[in-house]
Design a protein around this motif. Structure first.
Motif, mmCIF file in Angstrom:
data_model
loop_
_atom_site.group_PDB
_atom_site.id
_atom_site.type_symbol
_atom_site.label_atom_id
_atom_site.label_comp_id
_atom_site.label_asym_id
_atom_site.label_seq_id
_atom_site.Cartn_x
_atom_site.Cartn_y
_atom_site.Cartn_z
ATOM 1 N N ILE A 1 0.594 7.764 1.461
ATOM 2 C CA ILE A 1 1.739 7.978 0.565
ATOM 3 C C ILE A 1 2.613 6.722 0.552
ATOM 4 O O ILE A 1 3.055 6.259 -0.499
ATOM 5 C CB ILE A 1 2.553 9.210 1.028
ATOM 6 N N ALA A 2 2.819 6.144 1.751
ATOM 7 C CA ALA A 2 3.679 4.967 1.857
ATOM 8 C C ALA A 2 3.104 3.798 1.046
ATOM 9 O O ALA A 2 3.855 2.943 0.572
ATOM 10 C CB ALA A 2 3.837 4.573 3.323
ATOM 11 N N LYS A 3 1.809 3.806 0.861
ATOM 12 C CA LYS A 3 1.192 2.678 0.134
ATOM 13 C C LYS A 3 1.613 2.613 -1.323
ATOM 14 O O LYS A 3 1.451 1.587 -1.972
ATOM 15 C CB LYS A 3 -0.341 2.794 0.220
ATOM 16 N N TYR A 4 2.129 3.720 -1.859
ATOM 17 C CA TYR A 4 2.614 3.683 -3.244
ATOM 18 C C TYR A 4 3.852 2.812 -3.367
ATOM 19 O O TYR A 4 4.171 2.321 -4.433
ATOM 20 C CB TYR A 4 2.944 5.098 -3.736
ATOM 21 N N SER A 5 4.596 2.673 -2.246
ATOM 22 C CA SER A 5 5.824 1.889 -2.326
ATOM 23 C C SER A 5 5.510 0.406 -2.183
ATOM 24 O O SER A 5 4.367 0.022 -1.966
ATOM 25 C CB SER A 5 6.796 2.338 -1.233
ATOM 26 N N ARG A 6 6.562 -0.415 -2.324
ATOM 27 C CA ARG A 6 6.337 -1.853 -2.268
ATOM 28 C C ARG A 6 6.909 -2.475 -1.003
ATOM 29 O O ARG A 6 6.818 -3.665 -0.794
ATOM 30 C CB ARG A 6 6.931 -2.511 -3.516
ATOM 31 N N ARG A 7 7.536 -1.612 -0.179
ATOM 32 C CA ARG A 7 8.111 -2.140 1.069
ATOM 33 C C ARG A 7 8.131 -0.986 2.066
ATOM 34 O O ARG A 7 8.419 0.149 1.692
ATOM 35 C CB ARG A 7 9.533 -2.631 0.788
ATOM 36 N N ILE A 8 7.769 -1.271 3.306
ATOM 37 C CA ILE A 8 7.744 -0.225 4.321
ATOM 38 C C ILE A 8 8.633 -0.626 5.494
ATOM 39 O O ILE A 8 8.492 -1.717 6.046
ATOM 40 C CB ILE A 8 6.306 0.048 4.822
ATOM 41 N N ILE A 9 9.596 0.262 5.829
ATOM 42 C CA ILE A 9 10.424 0.041 7.018
ATOM 43 C C ILE A 9 9.954 1.035 8.057
ATOM 44 O O ILE A 9 9.945 2.246 7.809
ATOM 45 C CB ILE A 9 11.925 0.269 6.709
ATOM 46 N N ARG A 10 9.525 0.545 9.236
ATOM 47 C CA ARG A 10 9.002 1.441 10.279
ATOM 48 C C ARG A 10 10.036 1.646 11.377
ATOM 49 O O ARG A 10 10.621 0.690 11.864
ATOM 50 C CB ARG A 10 7.713 0.869 10.875
ATOM 51 N N PHE A 11 10.244 2.892 11.737
ATOM 52 C CA PHE A 11 11.194 3.256 12.788
ATOM 53 C C PHE A 11 10.443 3.694 14.026
ATOM 54 O O PHE A 11 9.424 4.361 13.950
ATOM 55 C CB PHE A 11 12.102 4.410 12.330
ATOM 56 N N LEU A 12 11.008 3.308 15.202
ATOM 57 C CA LEU A 12 10.482 3.827 16.460
ATOM 58 C C LEU A 12 11.650 3.953 17.437
ATOM 59 O O LEU A 12 12.377 2.983 17.648
ATOM 60 C CB LEU A 12 9.408 2.884 17.016
ATOM 61 N N ASP A 13 11.835 5.124 17.976
ATOM 62 C CA ASP A 13 12.907 5.379 18.950
ATOM 63 C C ASP A 13 14.267 4.858 18.486
ATOM 64 O O ASP A 13 15.011 4.243 19.243
ATOM 65 C CB ASP A 13 12.559 4.744 20.306
ATOM 66 N N GLY A 14 14.576 5.087 17.233
ATOM 67 C CA GLY A 14 15.909 4.756 16.744
ATOM 68 C C GLY A 14 16.108 3.291 16.404
ATOM 69 O O GLY A 14 17.229 2.866 16.193
ATOM 70 N N LEU A 15 15.016 2.544 16.373
ATOM 71 C CA LEU A 15 15.145 1.128 16.008
ATOM 72 C C LEU A 15 14.100 0.778 14.950
ATOM 73 O O LEU A 15 13.060 1.455 14.850
ATOM 74 C CB LEU A 15 14.908 0.235 17.236
ATOM 75 N N ILE A 16 14.391 -0.271 14.175
ATOM 76 C CA ILE A 16 13.402 -0.728 13.196
ATOM 77 C C ILE A 16 12.407 -1.639 13.919
ATOM 78 O O ILE A 16 12.805 -2.578 14.596
ATOM 79 C CB ILE A 16 14.083 -1.499 12.046
#
Lengths: 235, 409
Positions: free
Chosen positions: A207-222
């Motif tokens: 689903i994320a591949k439809y977008s043009r930018r991905i921000i990944r979160f882990l334990d409250g941080l990017i």
């Protein structure tokens, strides 16, 4: 392009009794007008929390959030409601349509609270339904519509006040893959043709591949913030 | 801000979804408003009846009765000794400043004959002032004059019942009747007055000059004796003053020393009746107040259901908040829903109240009067109850956290 969203050093700490549970531990990013961004992460990564803050449903413990040039920090409850009504359209995983209420009236709902006349409400909600391809289902109740159709009604509702941002929280979570692709194509079309900024929260890579930018979160941080390489797709 | 018509539209939709629940909730208001209207109708009916009796008796009325007698240790009741006379009446008119008018009365039962008809009735010997004192207008003809009183003329005024019995539909004025075999010419008829407080037919009577009654019909123990004197005070405020003046004057005229008791009694009937009317009004208020307790109970029912409704619709509230509903939008929605419930119940209650009053009148025979004021009062009170008891649930709904409301299952 304008800075539509500017998040600086945001933290969010929930208090459970005497225990402080940090959900977001200081993140900063900006989103320009017309972007199509996915926010990804596992459950507990803070992605839903940042979504609530971006949607003005919640306020950060610290840090600042500027939306369309307005600092949301010192806004009261009703001022936040006003921003939601004018600037943000929500699309939820569970559709969140009013039961026993026709599709048209569901789409009309945001305009009840933004002082639009009855005639204008009817006209705009019909137009919004035609954009998502449900012109002929205006008088159906949610229970008479398929999941994909219900989500289209929800998208029409998010569009109807001409909000510059659509926040979609796992919009395909309750749909099969074929319908999911249709919904994502609709988002892509809205982003390209109407220049609507779309922020998508999901845990599915497809689903994320439809977008043009991905921000990944882990334990409250990017942990990462990168452009999507479109294999075989034109930008 | 949401517009009021839109808010009503949303409310009616929500109420339609749970028809049975809405109707049951309304039932509290229906019973409450119905009870208030019926109870007020009963109370108003009662005090109206008393007021009617007061006005049929004549307003601001005082009655002077002759006193009791003691002979050899045996005390007779009031009125047993004739002590009042026409000259007392004349003195009252002349001396008492708070008295508007007065009428001496010498009455008795007599047989009346007209051609082949006869009838027994109360014959009242009096003066022209009687009509004023009793607020009793003529129906036809004329009243007798002071001159006719002085000359003991044989003229008579007929009450409606007597006229009906002797003349049926014919005009009695100008005809001659016999009272105890004395011929009288009828010079007029009295208008209808209806029943007295004791249920007597006040129209079953004949008026003749007091002098004629004394000399030709009943005779007297001493010259100028009358049975009672009716006095009309100038206003209701003058009643007490008139009573004092009458007492002073009559004690003086009857030569009653400081230590002696009165040989007459002054009765203030109007005041008695006004007290009765007052207590009927207090009764009305009491009945209304008790009935309005059921309105409050109905209001609590509405609050209860609204609280349930808010909990059930937490998710809906969350959705509305997420698309921009402000605090007062949510609050208005639920207050209007509660007010719709109470007003619809109130409107139905008006019908029940009207029907209930009608039933009490036709089945139990109580006089009831449904006043517009009581309807307006009960209806607006039901609206107020809706706002009052709807506010807390609405307040609770408006303070929900949109995130938690959206997650609510």
């Amino acid at each position: 392009m304008d800075m539509l969203i500017k998040v600086e050093n945001i933290t969010k700490i929930y208090r459970v009794g005497d225990v402080e549970v940090p959900a977001i531990r200081g993140v900063s990013f900006t989103i320009k007008s017309g972007e199509f961004v996915s926010i990804m992460g596992h459950s507990g990564s803070g992605k839903s929390t940042i979504m609530n803050i971006l949607g003005c449903l919640d306020k950060p413990t610290e840090g600042s959030y500027m939306l369309d040039g307005v600092d949301t920090k010192n806004l009261a409850r009703d001022q936040l409601a006003d921003i939601r009504s004018r600037k943000i359209g929500f699309v939820f995983q569970g559709f969140n349509l009013l039961a026993r209420t026709s599709a048209l009236e569901n789409v009309e709902l945001p305009m009840f609270y933004s002082g639009v006349s009855v005639a204008e409400r009817k006209r705009k909600s019909r137009y919004a339904l035609s954009i998502v391809g449900l012109d002929d289902r205006g008088h159906h109740h949610p229970s008479q519509l398929s999941g994909g159709q219900q989500q289209r009604v929800a998208i029409a509702r998010a569009l109807v006040n001409n909000a510059p941002v659509i926040l979609a929280d796992e919009p395909t979570g309750n749909l099969d893959s074929k319908t999911s692709n249709e919904i994502m194509d609709l988002f892509t079309r809205l982003n390209r043709e109407s220049n609507i900024t779309i922020i998508l929260v999901t845990h599915e890579e497809d689903i994320a591949k439809y977008s043009r930018r991905i921000i990944r979160f882990l334990d409250g941080l990017i942990v990462s913030d990168e452009k999507v390489k479109k294999a075989g797709r034109k930008k | 801000m949401i517009s009021i018509p839109s808010a009503f539209k949303i409310s009616f939709r929500a109420l339609r979804v749970n028809k049975m629940r809405s109707v049951l909730t309304m039932l509290g208001m229906i019973i409450g408003v119905g009870a208030v209207i019926t109870m007020l109708a009963v109370g108003t009916g009662a005090s109206m009846k008393i007021a009617e009796q007061i006005s049929s008796m004549g307003s601001n009325l005082l009655i002077i009765l002759p006193g009791s007698s003691t002979s050899g240790g045996v005390r007779a009741g009031a009125g047993s000794v004739p002590t009042l006379s026409v000259s007392d009446y004349e003195a009252i008119l002349k001396e008492c400043t708070s008295v508007e008018d007065a009428a001496p009365i010498l009455n008795g039962i007599a047989q009346i004959v007209y051609s082949n008809q006869n009838w027994s009735t109360i014959v009242i010997g009096t003066t022209p002032g009687f009509l004023n004192v009793r607020d009793w207008p003529l129906d036809s003809g004329r009243a007798f004059t002071e001159q006719e009183v002085k000359t003991a003329a044989k003229v008579a005024l007929l009450g409606q019942t007597v006229a009906g019995n002797l003349f049926s539909d014919a005009n009695p004025v100008g005809q001659i009747i016999r009272i105890k075999n004395v011929p009288f010419i009828i010079i007029g008829t009295l208008s209808s007055k209806g029943q007295s407080t004791q249920g007597q037919d006040q129209d079953d009577t004949i008026l003749i000059p007091v002098t004629t009654a004394q000399k030709k019909i009943f005779g007297t123990a001493f010259p100028g004796m009358v049975r009672i004197i009716m006095v009309k005070a100038k206003s209701s405020d003058d009643l007490i003053r008139a009573e004092i003046q009458l007492n002073t004057l009559l004690r003086q005229r009857h030569h009653i020393s400081q230590k002696q008791d009165n040989d007459f009694t002054v009765r203030n009937l109007t005041q008695l009746m006004q007290t009765a009317e007052q207590s009927a009004k207090v009764m009305t208020l009491l009945l209304g107040a008790i009935a309005s307790v059921s309105l409050i109970v109905g209001g609590i029912g509405i609050m209860n259901i609204m609280l349930v409704s808010v909990t059930e619709r937490t998710r809906e509230i969350g959705i509305r908040m997420s698309v921009g509903a402000k605090t007062w939008d949510i609050r208005m929605q639920f207050i209007i829903e509660a007010v719709s419930l109470s007003l619809m119940g109130g409107a139905t209650g008006i019908i029940f109240g009207l029907a209930g009053s009608q039933m009490l009148t036709s089945l139990v025979g109580w006089p009831t009067i449904v006043s517009i004021l009581s309807i307006v009062l009960a209806f607006s009170f039901s609206g107020f109850v809706g706002i009052f008891f709807g506010f807390y649930p609405a307040y609770k709904a408006s303070l929900l956290d949109p995130i938690e409301a959206l997650r609510y299952e």
